[in-house]
Write an enzyme that holds these catalytic residues in place. Structure first.
Site, PDB file in Angstrom:
ATOM      1  N   TYR A 101       0.813  -1.216   0.000  1.00 29.92           N
ATOM      2  CA  TYR A 101       0.000   0.000   0.000  1.00 29.92           C
ATOM      3  C   TYR A 101       0.846   1.265   0.000  1.00 29.92           C
ATOM      4  O   TYR A 101       2.061   1.225   0.168  1.00 29.92           O
ATOM      5  CB  TYR A 101      -1.040   0.010   1.098  1.00 29.92           C
ATOM      6  CG  TYR A 101      -0.608  -0.100   2.540  1.00 29.92           C
ATOM      7  CD1 TYR A 101       0.646   0.272   2.991  1.00 29.92           C
ATOM      8  CD2 TYR A 101      -1.512  -0.561   3.496  1.00 29.92           C
ATOM      9  CE1 TYR A 101       0.996   0.191   4.314  1.00 29.92           C
ATOM     10  CE2 TYR A 101      -1.178  -0.647   4.840  1.00 29.92           C
ATOM     11  CZ  TYR A 101       0.071  -0.268   5.236  1.00 29.92           C
ATOM     12  OH  TYR A 101       0.410  -0.346   6.567  1.00 29.92           O
ATOM     13  N   GLU A 102       0.160   2.389  -0.244  1.00 27.74           N
ATOM     14  CA  GLU A 102       0.794   3.691  -0.429  1.00 27.74           C
ATOM     15  C   GLU A 102       1.793   3.681  -1.581  1.00 27.74           C
ATOM     16  O   GLU A 102       2.821   4.360  -1.550  1.00 27.74           O
ATOM     17  CB  GLU A 102       1.478   4.169   0.859  1.00 27.74           C
ATOM     18  CG  GLU A 102       0.586   4.224   2.065  1.00 27.74           C
ATOM     19  CD  GLU A 102      -0.652   5.084   1.871  1.00 27.74           C
ATOM     20  OE1 GLU A 102      -0.683   5.884   0.920  1.00 27.74           O
ATOM     21  OE2 GLU A 102      -1.594   4.940   2.659  1.00 27.74           O
ATOM     22  N   GLY A 103       1.503   2.907  -2.610  1.00 26.14           N
ATOM     23  CA  GLY A 103       2.391   2.773  -3.755  1.00 26.14           C
ATOM     24  C   GLY A 103       3.283   1.568  -3.566  1.00 26.14           C
ATOM     25  O   GLY A 103       4.102   1.525  -2.644  1.00 26.14           O
TER      26      GLY A 103
END
Length: 562
Positions: free
Chosen positions: A433-435
């Site tokens: 997550y978050e890239g």
């Protein structure tokens, strides 16, 4: 065994090795950087994390969250702990005083969230986006929205989400189909479905403020057509908004955090920032979130390491020859070289990760408030380049290092009784997550290094080299030069082969992380810590078991550039 924040270690690295008060004083003033004040805040934070949040990790994992008729009930004790958290003022540590915050440097909040993630990752997912939402609204919200929502987001009384992903569109946000229809009263009616929404519905706070990416009717295609909408669970008149949780996901880990599928059915919202400029507003959240995620990796690895050290000191098996800690039984596995290598290697990652993340947190404040524009620019350059490196490298090590710590337990690590398997499960998501970490590597090399021919990275490497001692740090200075040469080679190859950088981005990021870790350990060494076994042993582990990977990564880059 519950996680206990290693207060002495954190204080030493932050206040002595990095001299955070001295670095921050020009930007934040004497009052907010007083070492005694910062030390007292960390001491109270350690007490709260260890005494209130950590005991809920295992008890929250087993039952998880319960979903029924669109409502989510968090595990026993979570709601009470969160109420104590926000009422004690912890979410507002680095928020502006005019918004009800304490105005402390961001890095203090960073240490707090490192500890919270280590103590109870699932619980910490709820407040984890608060500061990003606060910064987003503070910089891009209208005066009316800020008056209505900013104080309660700053205090943590209301929680927030970041609604990006859709069933057909993950990392490619430009494919988003969620729509916003402007209304005569200035509001927007938002319709669409978002998935993987952490804390989309829960019982921790009375209201939940959703920040939703979508498109206005006249939006161009692609990411440049996205706008950002604020869509609350409860409207200002107290009525429920048309924001519905359809279900929560059954996940590998983070059972204490509800990951929701959210459906917006003509929900009432308001535009945040300019039309079609939603990504610019959202990335205020994303960058803060990515540094938090890097610290999640560090914290979770430290939690796994604490468990492994405790087990290794008590588990008795074969006696091994050679010197050992006299305080341990002769047949404790903590004395076995194979176990010692695991433990000290992970400690080397944890300590270097703290130095790098804390310095980046310091740079965030300097980029925002330092009176010298040249220093602000250098700080922004540091944050831009190091954030993807730290997010990728330390979440990867958080998972793989926790798995290595599980190995110390043998078969006992694979069963729930000891708690280590939960950390391995919880840590895995931080690489996604978050890239994803692959996107972080592409961001570093393709979007930040190649466009200026490596000049920005070269400036950061100049800072590192200028901080090293020519005699004591000769091998590290050589590593810096090797990374410079690799950057030049990759940049030259990319001019003729557009695909090349995508092949080697992960190796390039990893090589950069190893050079940065070398600088971090040099900073520790210069403060006299080399004479203490606590710091000497992981420093030796870095040189013996971690830094040699740099040659392998550079070799891979050479192969690709041949």
């Amino acid at each position: 065994m519950h996680y206990q924040p290693p207060l002495a270690d954190n204080r030493f690295l932050l206040l002595e090795v990095l001299d955070a008060p001295g670095q921050l004083r020009p930007a934040c003033g004497d009052e907010r950087t007083d070492p005694e004040l910062l030390g007292q805040v960390l001491e109270e934070a350690a007490r709260f994390v260890g005494g209130v949040v950590a005991p809920l990790r295992a008890t929250g994992d087993a039952p998880g969250c319960r979903f029924e008729a669109g409502r989510v009930e968090t595990p026993p004790g979570f709601r009470q702990a969160y109420r104590s958290f926000w009422q004690a003022g912890w979410p507002a540590l680095s928020c502006a005083p005019e918004d009800g915050g304490q105005g402390l440097p961001w890095v203090v909040e960073g240490v707090l969230y490192e500890w919270l993630s280590a103590a109870n990752h699932g619980w910490t997912m709820a407040p984890g986006l608060l500061h990003g939402a606060y910064e987003c609204l503070r910089h891009h919200g209208s005066d009316a929205l800020k008056a209505q929502y900013l104080p309660k987001i700053a205090s943590g009384e209301w929680l927030a989400t970041m609604c990006l992903t859709e069933p057909h569109a993950g990392s490619d946000l430009g494919l988003a189909r969620t729509r916003g229809t402007p209304q005569a009263d200035g509001s927007v009616r938002v319709s669409g479905t978002k998935i993987f929404i952490s804390g989309g519905e829960h019982d921790l706070s009375d209201n939940i403020v959703h920040l939703v990416l979508g498109r206005l009717p006249d939006a161009p295609a692609g990411p440049k057509g996205l706008s950002l909408f604020l869509v609350p669970k409860l409207l200002p008149d107290g009525e429920c908004n048309a924001a519905h949780c359809e279900r929560i996901e059954e996940k590998m880990g983070l059972h204490g955090s509800p990951t929701c599928v959210m459906r917006f059915d003509e929900a009432t919202g308001w535009l945040v920032g300019e039309a079609h400029r939603g990504l610019a507003a959202m990335f205020v959240m994303m960058n803060a979130a990515r540094l938090h995620v890097a610290l999640q990796g560090v914290g979770l690895l430290d939690a796994a390491l604490q468990l492994a050290r405790g087990y290794a000191a008590e588990r008795r098996q074969m006696r091994v020859p050679g010197p050992r800690d006299a305080s341990q039984p002769a047949d404790a596995i903590a004395g076995h070289p194979a176990v010692r290598r695991i433990l000290e290697t992970q400690q080397a990652w944890v300590d270097a990760g703290r130095v790098l993340a804390y310095q980046t947190g310091i740079e965030l404040d300097l980029a925002r408030s330092h009176p010298d524009p040249t220093r602000r620019e250098a700080a922004q350059q540091w944050c831009s380049l190091l954030t993807p490196v730290l997010k990728s490298a330390f979440t990867e090590q958080g998972f793989h290092g926790a798995s290595d710590c599980l190995q110390v337990f043998g078969g006992h690590g694979y069963v729930r009784e000891w708690g280590i398997e939960q950390i391995v499960r919880d840590a895995r998501v931080a690489m996604i997550y978050e890239g994803t970490n692959e996107i972080q590597a592409i961001d570093l090399l393709v979007r930040k290094v190649l466009p200026d021919g490596g000049a920005s990275l070269g400036a950061v490497l100049d800072r590192l080299a200028g901080d090293l001692d020519a005699a004591r740090d000769a091998p590290l200075l050589a590593s810096v030069q090797r990374l410079r040469a690799a950057t030049t080679a990759v940049t030259e190859r990319a001019r003729s082969d557009p695909e090349h950088a995508y092949w080697v981005a992960g190796d390039f990021l990893r090589a950069t992380a190893l050079v940065l870790m070398g600088w971090a350990w040099s900073r520790v060494a210069r403060h006299g810590a080399a004479a203490q076994p606590r710091w000497r042993l992981p420093a030796e582990a870095f040189g013996r078991w971690i830094l040699p990977e740099l040659s392998m990564r550079l070799s891979m880059l050479d192969d690709r550039t041949a």
